[in-house]
Enzyme design. Structure first.
Site, PDB file in Angstrom:
ATOM      1  N   ARG A  94       0.828  -1.213   0.000  1.00 46.62           N
ATOM      2  CA  ARG A  94       0.000   0.000   0.000  1.00 46.62           C
ATOM      3  C   ARG A  94       0.862   1.262   0.000  1.00 46.62           C
ATOM      4  O   ARG A  94       0.507   2.272  -0.608  1.00 46.62           O
ATOM      5  CB  ARG A  94      -0.951  -0.017   1.202  1.00 46.62           C
ATOM      6  CG  ARG A  94      -2.020   1.058   1.107  1.00 46.62           C
ATOM      7  CD  ARG A  94      -3.082   0.900   2.160  1.00 46.62           C
ATOM      8  NE  ARG A  94      -2.533   1.014   3.496  1.00 46.62           N
ATOM      9  CZ  ARG A  94      -3.214   0.736   4.606  1.00 46.62           C
ATOM     10  NH1 ARG A  94      -4.473   0.337   4.542  1.00 46.62           N
ATOM     11  NH2 ARG A  94      -2.647   0.860   5.795  1.00 46.62           N
ATOM     12  N   LYS A 197      -2.711   6.629   1.315  1.00 42.27           N
ATOM     13  CA  LYS A 197      -2.555   7.074   2.708  1.00 42.27           C
ATOM     14  C   LYS A 197      -1.666   8.316   2.728  1.00 42.27           C
ATOM     15  O   LYS A 197      -0.492   8.257   3.115  1.00 42.27           O
ATOM     16  CB  LYS A 197      -1.976   5.919   3.539  1.00 42.27           C
ATOM     17  CG  LYS A 197      -2.369   5.990   5.000  1.00 42.27           C
ATOM     18  CD  LYS A 197      -2.159   4.666   5.685  1.00 42.27           C
ATOM     19  CE  LYS A 197      -2.208   4.764   7.193  1.00 42.27           C
ATOM     20  NZ  LYS A 197      -3.470   5.231   7.754  1.00 42.27           N
ATOM     21  N   GLU A 233     -16.289   5.999   4.609  1.00 45.10           N
ATOM     22  CA  GLU A 233     -15.602   5.424   5.772  1.00 45.10           C
ATOM     23  C   GLU A 233     -15.563   6.453   6.875  1.00 45.10           C
ATOM     24  O   GLU A 233     -16.117   7.544   6.743  1.00 45.10           O
ATOM     25  CB  GLU A 233     -14.196   4.939   5.398  1.00 45.10           C
ATOM     26  CG  GLU A 233     -13.255   6.023   4.934  1.00 45.10           C
ATOM     27  CD  GLU A 233     -11.828   5.513   4.689  1.00 45.10           C
ATOM     28  OE1 GLU A 233     -11.393   4.560   5.348  1.00 45.10           O
ATOM     29  OE2 GLU A 233     -11.148   6.118   3.844  1.00 45.10           O
TER      30      GLU A 233
END
Ligand code: PLP
Ligand code: COI
Length: 353
Positions: A94, A197, A233
């Site tokens: 990620r 992220k 989310e």
């Protein structure tokens, strides 16, 4: 050495005198962090240091244009005293994705894993003892650290990994908490960087999260920015729910982070007959769920006690207790993470001692 943590007296060998079961999710200085620099098209070897600050050019791209991304994972002590990592290869992957999204050089998987292992090993005395519920939080980050003024990628980067012992992100731990749906502020756009992220997503979430917390909510739940119809989310964690039919569902959206915890829960939910499904989850479905939760490395599973949406409050935890499916999934996940249960999927990696 500059220290911002007055309890830290320098690298040592003694087990620190910390109140392990009651640790907050906060920064405590540990013995070492590790740093690599990208110059002339290659990453340097990692250097361990005890210095908690970084020298940074005032014109670095991370400061002006947010060229920064990070990861979060945890190390745990097992009953036999081993120190283990959970799905570190997923975090490596990620981070490479996040780097690509904001045009930073990728961290090769081997370098990522090696640096994480080295820094955890160097800080072994800070790994919370087995059974305390605490863990060693690992924060790898990549920043554009070269001087540039125009909006373009840096030519120099820093990759660093630090660790700190933590308790649960939401300080009540595995207890249902109240969340509120945020309709007027978006965290991320569908074709933006919500699935990476990057620090900017978290800066963008403050304006919604801070007032919600002041009103007594644990955090907000964001809706999709395009139609405002579907759940995205929460600020620090993915969302999931259990339907009346006993199915584990979780939003499929281009603007959410692909949570490694959620991916693991989907596997576990499948094994427990919960027929897991990633799909768009309409906000007006919340009245029909039997349980809901947030999940992430820091949040683990945080059961959602209630969701406030417009003028309605939908209560899941009527008796103040986590629901049976949240509990079953929490127990299954945490047992694998601390080595109490078998690890049939090969998620756990021991750090050689
Ligand atoms: N969503 C956001 C926005 C997060 O910051 C996090 C934390 O990493 C998660 C979801 C959960 O992801 P993971 O389970 O990989 O920690
Ligand atoms: C994590 O769960 O590791 C995260 O990075 C979330 C962060 C907001 C603490």
């Amino acid at each position: 050495m500059t220290s911002f943590d007055t309890t830290f007296t320098g690298p040592g060998t003694d087990i620190p005198d910390l109140d392990w079961p009651n640790l907050a999710f906060g920064y405590l200085q540990t013995d070492y962090n590790i740093r690599h620099t990208w110059r002339d098209g290659r990453w340097s070897e990692g250097k361990l240091t005890s210095e908690p600050t970084i020298p940074l050019h005032i014109s670095s791209t991370c400061l002006h244009y947010g060229q920064e991304c990070f990861e979060g994972l945890k190390a745990y002590q097992t009953a036999s005293g081993d120190v283990v990592l959970f799905r570190v290869d997923e975090n490596a992957s990620r981070l490479r994705y996040s780097c690509r999204k904001i045009l930073m050089p990728e961290i090769p998987e081997e370098m990522f894993i090696e640096s994480v292992m080295q820094v955890v090993d160097a800080n072994r005395r800070f790994v919370p003892p087995y059974g305390t519920g605490a863990s060693l939080y690992i924060r790898p980050l990549v920043i554009g650290s070269g001087p540039i003024l125009g909006v373009r990628p840096s030519e120099e980067y820093t990759f660093l990994v630090f660790v700190t012992p933590v308790g649960p992100y939401f300080k009540t731990g595995f207890k249902p908490l109240d969340f509120i749906v945020e309709e007027d502020i978006d965290r991320a756009a569908p074709l933006g960087v919500g699935d990476a992220k990057v620090g900017g997503n978290y800066a963008a979430s403050l304006r919604a999260g801070v007032p919600a917390k002041k009103k007594g909510y644990a955090d907000v739940i964001y809706l999709d920015a395009r139609e405002k119809k579907y759940i995205d989310e929460s600020g620090p964690a993915n969302f999931f729910a259990i339907t009346k039919e006993g199915q584990y569902i979780t939003p499929d959206s281009p603007s959410i982070l692909l949570s490694i915890t959620n991916k693991s829960l989907i596997t576990l939910a499948g094994e427990k007959g919960l027929n897991p499904q990633r799909r768009r989850v309409a906000i007006d479905e919340i009245v029909d769920f039997t349980e809901a939760g947030c999940c992430g490395t820091a949040a683990v599973i945080t059961p959602i006690g209630s969701i406030t949406w417009k003028d309605k409050k939908i209560v899941y935890a009527k008796d103040g207790k986590p629901g049976p499916h949240c509990t079953e999934l929490y127990n299954a996940l945490t047992a694998i993470q601390v080595g109490d249960a078998a690890d049939p999927h090969g998620w756990v990696r021991t750090i050689p001692g």
